[in-house]
Design a protein around this motif. Sequence first.
Motif, PDB file in Angstrom:
ATOM      1  N   ALA A 163      15.261   0.103 -39.012  1.00 55.61           N
ATOM      2  CA  ALA A 163      13.993   0.738 -38.655  1.00 55.61           C
ATOM      3  C   ALA A 163      13.607   0.307 -37.249  1.00 55.61           C
ATOM      4  CB  ALA A 163      12.902   0.359 -39.656  1.00 55.61           C
ATOM      5  N   ASP A 164      12.733   1.085 -36.638  1.00 53.49           N
ATOM      6  CA  ASP A 164      12.240   0.750 -35.310  1.00 53.49           C
ATOM      7  C   ASP A 164      11.183  -0.348 -35.428  1.00 53.49           C
ATOM      8  OD1 ASP A 164      11.829   1.411 -32.368  1.00 53.49           O
ATOM      9  OD2 ASP A 164       9.814   1.688 -33.169  1.00 53.49           O
ATOM     10  N   LEU A 165      11.285  -1.360 -34.572  1.00 57.03           N
ATOM     11  CA  LEU A 165      10.360  -2.495 -34.635  1.00 57.03           C
ATOM     12  C   LEU A 165       8.912  -2.034 -34.481  1.00 57.03           C
ATOM     13  CD1 LEU A 165       9.718  -5.486 -34.758  1.00 57.03           C
ATOM     14  CD2 LEU A 165      10.276  -5.661 -32.321  1.00 57.03           C
ATOM     15  N   GLY A 166       8.668  -1.099 -33.573  1.00 59.40           N
ATOM     16  CA  GLY A 166       7.312  -0.592 -33.391  1.00 59.40           C
ATOM     17  C   GLY A 166       6.759   0.032 -34.663  1.00 59.40           C
ATOM     18  N   SER A 188      -3.939  -4.433 -29.648  1.00 60.38           N
ATOM     19  CA  SER A 188      -3.299  -3.926 -28.429  1.00 60.38           C
ATOM     20  C   SER A 188      -1.805  -4.198 -28.606  1.00 60.38           C
ATOM     21  CB  SER A 188      -3.838  -4.660 -27.197  1.00 60.38           C
ATOM     22  OG  SER A 188      -3.126  -4.270 -26.042  1.00 60.38           O
ATOM     23  N   ILE A 189      -1.009  -3.133 -28.724  1.00 60.94           N
ATOM     24  CA  ILE A 189       0.406  -3.268 -29.084  1.00 60.94           C
ATOM     25  C   ILE A 189       1.284  -2.723 -27.965  1.00 60.94           C
ATOM     26  CG2 ILE A 189       2.174  -2.636 -30.775  1.00 60.94           C
ATOM     27  CD1 ILE A 189      -0.085  -2.201 -32.797  1.00 60.94           C
ATOM     28  N   SER A 190       2.320  -3.467 -27.622  1.00 63.90           N
ATOM     29  CA  SER A 190       3.271  -2.984 -26.615  1.00 63.90           C
ATOM     30  C   SER A 190       4.616  -3.655 -26.819  1.00 63.90           C
ATOM     31  CB  SER A 190       2.760  -3.274 -25.196  1.00 63.90           C
ATOM     32  OG  SER A 190       2.639  -4.665 -24.972  1.00 63.90           O
ATOM     33  N   GLY A 191       5.670  -2.932 -26.442  1.00 62.54           N
ATOM     34  CA  GLY A 191       7.016  -3.466 -26.565  1.00 62.54           C
ATOM     35  C   GLY A 191       8.038  -2.351 -26.525  1.00 62.54           C
ATOM     36  N   PRO A 192       9.285  -2.656 -26.163  1.00 66.20           N
ATOM     37  CA  PRO A 192      10.330  -1.642 -26.076  1.00 66.20           C
ATOM     38  C   PRO A 192      10.808  -1.183 -27.453  1.00 66.20           C
ATOM     39  CG  PRO A 192      11.244  -3.806 -25.666  1.00 66.20           C
ATOM     40  CD  PRO A 192       9.767  -4.000 -25.776  1.00 66.20           C
ATOM     41  N   ASP A 193      11.478  -0.034 -27.471  1.00 68.87           N
ATOM     42  CA  ASP A 193      12.069   0.480 -28.712  1.00 68.87           C
ATOM     43  C   ASP A 193      13.279  -0.379 -29.084  1.00 68.87           C
ATOM     44  OD1 ASP A 193      10.223   2.509 -28.753  1.00 68.87           O
ATOM     45  OD2 ASP A 193      11.532   3.952 -27.754  1.00 68.87           O
ATOM     46  N   ILE A 194      13.243  -0.920 -30.298  1.00 74.64           N
ATOM     47  CA  ILE A 194      14.333  -1.774 -30.785  1.00 74.64           C
ATOM     48  C   ILE A 194      14.578  -1.449 -32.256  1.00 74.64           C
ATOM     49  CG2 ILE A 194      15.106  -4.137 -31.208  1.00 74.64           C
ATOM     50  CD1 ILE A 194      13.197  -5.060 -29.038  1.00 74.64           C
ATOM     51  N   ARG A 195      15.830  -1.199 -32.609  1.00 74.28           N
ATOM     52  CA  ARG A 195      16.185  -1.003 -34.012  1.00 74.28           C
ATOM     53  C   ARG A 195      16.524  -2.362 -34.619  1.00 74.28           C
ATOM     54  NH1 ARG A 195      14.544   3.846 -35.453  1.00 74.28           N
ATOM     55  NH2 ARG A 195      15.831   3.636 -37.304  1.00 74.28           N
ATOM     56  N   GLY A 240      16.941  -6.797 -43.266  1.00 75.55           N
ATOM     57  CA  GLY A 240      16.439  -8.151 -43.483  1.00 75.55           C
ATOM     58  C   GLY A 240      15.332  -8.503 -42.511  1.00 75.55           C
ATOM     59  N   ALA A 241      15.490  -8.096 -41.265  1.00 78.12           N
ATOM     60  CA  ALA A 241      14.466  -8.353 -40.254  1.00 78.12           C
ATOM     61  C   ALA A 241      13.201  -7.548 -40.532  1.00 78.12           C
ATOM     62  CB  ALA A 241      15.007  -8.027 -38.866  1.00 78.12           C
ATOM     63  N   VAL A 242      13.348  -6.334 -41.050  1.00 79.42           N
ATOM     64  CA  VAL A 242      12.185  -5.505 -41.397  1.00 79.42           C
ATOM     65  C   VAL A 242      11.302  -6.230 -42.409  1.00 79.42           C
ATOM     66  CG1 VAL A 242      11.442  -3.391 -42.569  1.00 79.42           C
ATOM     67  CG2 VAL A 242      13.267  -3.286 -40.881  1.00 79.42           C
ATOM     68  N   ILE A 243      11.920  -6.772 -43.458  1.00 79.19           N
ATOM     69  CA  ILE A 243      11.166  -7.484 -44.487  1.00 79.19           C
ATOM     70  C   ILE A 243      10.480  -8.706 -43.895  1.00 79.19           C
ATOM     71  CG2 ILE A 243      11.336  -8.770 -46.643  1.00 79.19           C
ATOM     72  CD1 ILE A 243      11.741  -5.812 -47.022  1.00 79.19           C
ATOM     73  N   ALA A 244      11.224  -9.502 -43.095  1.00 76.18           N
ATOM     74  CA  ALA A 244      10.675 -10.734 -42.528  1.00 76.18           C
ATOM     75  C   ALA A 244       9.502 -10.453 -41.590  1.00 76.18           C
ATOM     76  CB  ALA A 244      11.771 -11.500 -41.790  1.00 76.18           C
ATOM     77  N   VAL A 245       9.646  -9.459 -40.711  1.00 77.82           N
ATOM     78  CA  VAL A 245       8.579  -9.128 -39.760  1.00 77.82           C
ATOM     79  C   VAL A 245       7.350  -8.587 -40.492  1.00 77.82           C
ATOM     80  CG1 VAL A 245       7.924  -7.583 -37.864  1.00 77.82           C
ATOM     81  CG2 VAL A 245      10.141  -8.743 -37.819  1.00 77.82           C
ATOM     82  N   ALA A 246       7.562  -7.720 -41.466  1.00 77.66           N
ATOM     83  CA  ALA A 246       6.431  -7.143 -42.218  1.00 77.66           C
ATOM     84  C   ALA A 246       5.660  -8.217 -42.976  1.00 77.66           C
ATOM     85  CB  ALA A 246       6.939  -6.072 -43.179  1.00 77.66           C
ATOM     86  N   MET A 247       6.377  -9.126 -43.616  1.00 77.77           N
ATOM     87  CA  MET A 247       5.714 -10.196 -44.365  1.00 77.77           C
ATOM     88  C   MET A 247       4.967 -11.151 -43.434  1.00 77.77           C
ATOM     89  SD  MET A 247       6.308  -9.668 -47.601  1.00 77.77           S
ATOM     90  CE  MET A 247       6.026 -11.242 -48.395  1.00 77.77           C
ATOM     91  N   PRO A 278      17.287 -14.695 -31.614  1.00 84.30           N
ATOM     92  CA  PRO A 278      18.458 -14.032 -31.017  1.00 84.30           C
ATOM     93  C   PRO A 278      18.524 -12.574 -31.461  1.00 84.30           C
ATOM     94  CG  PRO A 278      19.086 -16.079 -32.125  1.00 84.30           C
ATOM     95  CD  PRO A 278      17.669 -15.794 -32.505  1.00 84.30           C
ATOM     96  N   GLN A 279      18.843 -11.695 -30.539  1.00 84.89           N
ATOM     97  CA  GLN A 279      18.927 -10.278 -30.891  1.00 84.89           C
ATOM     98  C   GLN A 279      19.998 -10.010 -31.954  1.00 84.89           C
ATOM     99  OE1 GLN A 279      18.738  -8.018 -26.913  1.00 84.89           O
ATOM    100  NE2 GLN A 279      17.975  -6.582 -28.436  1.00 84.89           N
ATOM    101  N   VAL A 280      21.034 -10.830 -31.967  1.00 82.26           N
ATOM    102  CA  VAL A 280      22.108 -10.615 -32.935  1.00 82.26           C
ATOM    103  C   VAL A 280      21.593 -10.764 -34.364  1.00 82.26           C
ATOM    104  CG1 VAL A 280      22.864 -13.042 -32.952  1.00 82.26           C
ATOM    105  CG2 VAL A 280      24.512 -11.225 -33.471  1.00 82.26           C
ATOM    106  N   SER A 281      20.528 -11.550 -34.557  1.00 81.39           N
ATOM    107  CA  SER A 281      19.960 -11.713 -35.895  1.00 81.39           C
ATOM    108  C   SER A 281      19.181 -10.487 -36.340  1.00 81.39           C
ATOM    109  CB  SER A 281      19.031 -12.932 -35.932  1.00 81.39           C
ATOM    110  OG  SER A 281      19.718 -14.118 -35.643  1.00 81.39           O
ATOM    111  N   LEU A 282      18.825  -9.641 -35.395  1.00 82.61           N
ATOM    112  CA  LEU A 282      18.047  -8.428 -35.692  1.00 82.61           C
ATOM    113  C   LEU A 282      18.881  -7.163 -35.617  1.00 82.61           C
ATOM    114  CD1 LEU A 282      15.028  -9.191 -33.313  1.00 82.61           C
ATOM    115  CD2 LEU A 282      15.239  -9.872 -35.706  1.00 82.61           C
ATOM    116  N   SER A 283      20.055  -7.274 -35.020  1.00 77.73           N
ATOM    117  CA  SER A 283      20.824  -6.085 -34.689  1.00 77.73           C
ATOM    118  C   SER A 283      21.326  -5.345 -35.924  1.00 77.73           C
ATOM    119  CB  SER A 283      22.009  -6.446 -33.789  1.00 77.73           C
ATOM    120  OG  SER A 283      22.876  -7.343 -34.465  1.00 77.73           O
TER     121      SER A 283
END
Length: 259
Positions: free
Chosen positions: A122-125, A144-151, A155-162, A249-254
């Motif tokens: 999923a897209d981080l945004g 106030s939200i800003s940041g580049p598009d990152i897929r 696993g990262a989706v669950i961690a970030v949402a929580m 590290p980006q590799v953990s989110l990739s």
Amino acid sequence: MLEIDLRTGQHPGGTESYEDALAAENVSLRLLLAQAEINTSDLLARAGIDARERETSDKLQKLMLEELHHRVKNTLATVSAIVSQSLRSVQGADHAQQAIEGRLLALGRAHDLLLQTRWANADLGAVVRSAIEAFDDRNEPKFSISGPDIRINSGAVIAVAMTLNELCTNATKYGAFSVPKGRVDLHWTVDQQTQRLHLTWTEKDGPLIQPPAKRSFGTKLIETLGRQLQGNVQLTYAERGFAYRFDVPQVSLSVPTPA
């Protein structure tokens, strides 16, 4: 290669017409196809079969994911009901019940988002906006939200949402959202040199705060979720406002590349 003088319709240096040359070349092409034993009708038929097989496979995969999602949501609802019933008779357990139900709802929203992308990424945004939606105000935005598009991977989706659910809940009870003018700056960047993502949550215009006397379960959960992604979590309890910083590290989110 067929060479024709467009002004005369003839081969250079010859008298053969364009139509004659084209007919001869068509005969040559048919002979080549026959020699190679290529059956164009068979090829088209096979292509149609392959397309139908892929379509059937896609539909089956979608159906299975929807069924799995339905069962997961039912399980979360059952767990929520068990928690509610178990804590109903416990004196002073209202806070714990609300916290647990909020975490289960956050997990359910993350599952909803993943279903839309067939549980792949999923897209981080989109993850950020889904996680904070229940705490924001459309008429007077609190973020106030800003940041580049990152897929990012599932696993990262669950961690970030929580994590964002914990931060929003804490801000509502003790931080920026506990006062009318409180705001949050939520920003992420990618360091191309180190290949790391930096995400920051900074509360502004909130009440004066002090570091907690002891680490809560929510704090431990945030730190644990960060470690699961091999990231570093920093919590700052400044008087001017609470801040959360996540470096990973980006590799953990990739998203894995198909083989």
